[in-house]
Design an enzyme around this catalytic site. Structure first.
Site, PDB file in Angstrom:
ATOM      1  CG  ASP A   1      -0.247  -0.489   2.458  1.00 40.55           C
ATOM      2  OD1 ASP A   1       0.936  -0.157   2.655  1.00 40.55           O
ATOM      3  OD2 ASP A   1      -0.881  -1.225   3.239  1.00 40.55           O
TER       4      ASP A   1
ATOM      5  CG  ASP B   1       0.714   4.120   4.370  1.00 38.03           C
ATOM      6  OD1 ASP B   1      -0.384   3.795   3.887  1.00 38.03           O
ATOM      7  OD2 ASP B   1       1.361   3.413   5.159  1.00 38.03           O
TER       8      ASP B   1
ATOM      9  CG  ASP C   1       9.765   0.779  12.205  1.00 38.79           C
ATOM     10  OD1 ASP C   1       9.942   1.432  11.157  1.00 38.79           O
ATOM     11  OD2 ASP C   1       8.996  -0.198  12.273  1.00 38.79           O
TER      12      ASP C   1
HETATM   13  P1  ATP Z   1       4.528  -3.583   5.351  1.00 35.80           P
HETATM   14  O1  ATP Z   1       5.163  -3.794   4.036  1.00 35.80           O
HETATM   15  O2  ATP Z   1       4.408  -4.824   6.137  1.00 35.80           O
HETATM   16  O3  ATP Z   1       3.249  -2.785   5.298  1.00 35.80           O
HETATM   17  P2  ATP Z   1       5.519  -1.205   6.571  1.00 35.80           P
HETATM   18  O4  ATP Z   1       6.900  -0.788   6.937  1.00 35.80           O
HETATM   19  O5  ATP Z   1       4.809  -0.405   5.533  1.00 35.80           O
HETATM   20  O6  ATP Z   1       5.596  -2.732   6.160  1.00 35.80           O
HETATM   21  P3  ATP Z   1       3.341  -0.529   8.299  1.00 35.80           P
HETATM   22  O7  ATP Z   1       2.877  -1.242   9.519  1.00 35.80           O
HETATM   23  O8  ATP Z   1       2.449  -0.397   7.134  1.00 35.80           O
HETATM   24  O9  ATP Z   1       4.686  -1.277   7.884  1.00 35.80           O
HETATM   25  O10 ATP Z   1       3.838   0.885   8.787  1.00 35.80           O
HETATM   26  C1  ATP Z   1       4.052   1.991   7.931  1.00 35.80           C
HETATM   27  C2  ATP Z   1       5.232   2.821   8.429  1.00 35.80           C
HETATM   28  O11 ATP Z   1       4.959   3.331   9.744  1.00 35.80           O
HETATM   29  C3  ATP Z   1       6.538   2.064   8.573  1.00 35.80           C
HETATM   30  O12 ATP Z   1       7.229   2.005   7.363  1.00 35.80           O
HETATM   31  C4  ATP Z   1       7.264   2.868   9.626  1.00 35.80           C
HETATM   32  O13 ATP Z   1       7.832   4.012   9.055  1.00 35.80           O
HETATM   33  C5  ATP Z   1       6.135   3.317  10.539  1.00 35.80           C
HETATM   34  N1  ATP Z   1       5.922   2.392  11.664  1.00 35.80           N
HETATM   35  C6  ATP Z   1       5.058   1.346  11.696  1.00 35.80           C
HETATM   36  N2  ATP Z   1       5.105   0.727  12.884  1.00 35.80           N
HETATM   37  C7  ATP Z   1       5.996   1.399  13.639  1.00 35.80           C
HETATM   38  C8  ATP Z   1       6.469   1.257  14.977  1.00 35.80           C
HETATM   39  N3  ATP Z   1       6.040   0.277  15.754  1.00 35.80           N
HETATM   40  N4  ATP Z   1       7.380   2.154  15.413  1.00 35.80           N
HETATM   41  C9  ATP Z   1       7.803   3.158  14.609  1.00 35.80           C
HETATM   42  N5  ATP Z   1       7.403   3.328  13.358  1.00 35.80           N
HETATM   43  C10 ATP Z   1       6.513   2.471  12.862  1.00 35.80           C
HETATM   44 MG    MG Z   2       2.707  -0.643   4.937  1.00 35.94          MG
END
Ligand code: ATP
Ligand code: MG
Length: 448
Positions: free
Chosen positions: A73, A75, A150
């Site tokens: 996705d 964001d 993170d």
């Molecule tokens: P995925 O491909 O699984 O969606 P993602 O990195 O996009 O991985 P998301 O859970 O969609 O994971 O989170 C979007 C963004 O928000 C991450 O890329 C990160 O920058 C931030 N984020 C998510 N969870 C945390 C956390 N627990 N602590 C700090 N930042 C976070």
């Molecule tokens: Mg994501």
């Protein structure tokens, strides 16, 4: 205005430059073109920029594009407040109470749009007694928004208009070096949010990135903090992990790092039994394959797989104690589900499907009379049959049984008649047996 836009798009040098504390990486260096960004996300960044706001694609999507992967996705992060975003897009709504995000809708697609936010400074932060942050809902600027994320790879901002990447934490270099590195002091960041330990495992397994040494090192001693994470959050994270398309790598890595006690407490018990280990491994592989092929996956099916050998064990104990097979199976299912609910918080809405999957299994053993035809007509036949195949493949059942059902379901009427076995099933009373003999199980089982 047009002149300004023209300058923004074409006027940039093709060299890496600084902007405040960010490094700005141009298209010529990173090569991620705006056509890689989903159309709806581009419309959000375009709309916000046209209204005078900053707007970027952020997080996992930028990381995935740089890794040459298809993002799940897109964001968007912006300096517009949720109300301001709402005003720009008619079809949008504000969601979330703790931190308000805006969902901007274009047809079927929704773009999650969040206002830059900052981590709350230590002295104002509300934490629990272990240092876990209880809120992080202050608006901030772009730099602060990068710092609260993170991993360095997750903290990049991509502007689809200029095709530039803003990098505050050397995330670009880390991605190029295939390294997942925590921003800031890993111990502090894990204490603020222990789920980051699981994210480290999941993302490194899913993306095939190595965990930076300092990022991995504290996990072993800090894993106990996972016990303080609310159950619903653990469950969400577990779902992400199991449905990542790389569940097998994730589970293997969780075990390597000894994190699975917090996440999948039943795993130890199951994997101790040779058949259980084979079955779970096959189930995870099968789910990964389905996800990669964009086929539907029902988490309940996977939970039913993960818990099956516990159900089998409990079922056996009850039958050994002299209970009738079907009554024993019902009791075994309830017992296993109750036990798991306390540890895993699998929501009750999954119970019905899991139970259907389990209760249909003995019916595959009955190949005489009208029973096989009746089983074919059951709505969950297909899923239950997939489950049966996993049991055969793992060595729990004779492979011939799975093959028989494979042929029977597509066979002509004549062939089906040939295939049916003599109907030897006793109609009513049956003897009690000490060992599980699946062929003894009654034909008609309640589905719910
Ligand atoms: P995925 O491909 O699984 O969606 P993602 O990195 O996009 O991985 P998301 O859970 O969609 O994971 O989170 C979007 C963004 O928000 C991450 O890329 C990160 O920058 C931030 N984020 C998510 N969870 C945390 C956390 N627990 N602590 C700090 N930042 C976070
Ligand atoms: Mg994501």
């Amino acid at each position: 205005m047009i002149k300004k836009l023209f300058k923004r798009v074409f006027g940039k040098k093709n060299k890496v430059r600084s902007h405040g504390s960010a490094t700005v990486i141009p298209f010529d260096v990173h090569n991620v073109g705006r056509e890689g960004v989903m159309h709806s996300a581009r419309r959000v960044t375009d709309g916000l920029q046209a209204a005078g706001f900053k707007a970027f694609v952020v997080g996992g999507a930028v990381r995935d594009l740089l890794l040459g992967r298809q993002p799940k996705d897109f964001d968007v992060a912006t300096d517009a407040t949720p109300e301001e975003v709402r005003r720009v897009f008619r079809r949008s709504r504000i969601i979330g109470r703790r931190f308000r995000l805006v969902h901007v809708m274009f047809g079927e697609e929704t773009v999650e749009t969040s206002t830059f936010r900052r981590m709350i400074e230590a002295e104002d932060a509300q934490t629990d007694e272990h240092g876990r942050l209880l809120r992080d809902n202050e608006f901030g600027d772009q730099e602060q928004d990068a710092a609260r994320r993170d991993f360095t790879a997750n903290a990049l901002f991509y502007d689809p208009t200029t095709q530039e990447i803003f990098d505050y934490h050397h995330g670009y270099e880390d991605i190029r070096a295939n390294t997942l590195r925590m921003i800031g002091d890993p111990e502090v960041r894990y204490r603020e949010d222990p789920v980051r330990m699981l994210r480290a495992v999941r993302l490194s397994a899913k993306l095939g990135m190595k965990l930076d040494e300092a990022t991995a090192a504290p996990i072993f001693k800090m894993k106990g903090l996972l016990a303080n994470v609310p159950e619903a959050r653990m469950f969400d994270e577990m779902l992400k992990l199991l449905l990542s398309g790389h569940s097998l790598e994730c589970v293997t890595k969780l075990r390597e790092m000894d994190l699975h006690h917090g996440m999948l407490p039943m795993l130890d018990v199951i994997l101790e039994q040779p058949l259980g280990e084979k079955f779970v491994t096959l189930a995870l592989k099968n789910t990964d394959q389905r996800i990669r092929e964009d086929k539907s996956t029902n988490p309940a099916f996977l939970f039913a797989c993960l818990l099956w050998h516990e159900v089998l064990a409990a079922w056996q104990v009850k039958q050994d104690a002299g209970e009738k097979p079907i009554g024993a199976l019902h009791e075994a299912m309830d017992e296993v589900l109750d036990r798991q609910r306390a540890q895993l918080a699998i929501p009750r809405r999954y119970d019905t499907i899991m139970k259907e999957m389990w209760l249909l299994q003995p019916r595959f053993e009955q190949r005489g009379g009208q029973r096989p035809m009746r089983l074919l007509g059951v709505p969950r036949f297909r899923a239950a049959y997939d489950f049966l195949l996993l049991r055969c493949e793992s060595g729990e059942l004779d492979i011939e049984l799975g093959q028989w059902w494979g042929e029977f379901q597509d066979a002509s009427e004549d062939r089906r008649a040939e295939m049916l076995m003599p109907d030897m099933e006793p109609k009513k009373k049956r003897r009690r047996k000490k060992k599980i003999d699946l062929s003894e199980v009654q034909a008609e089982l309640p589905i719910n």
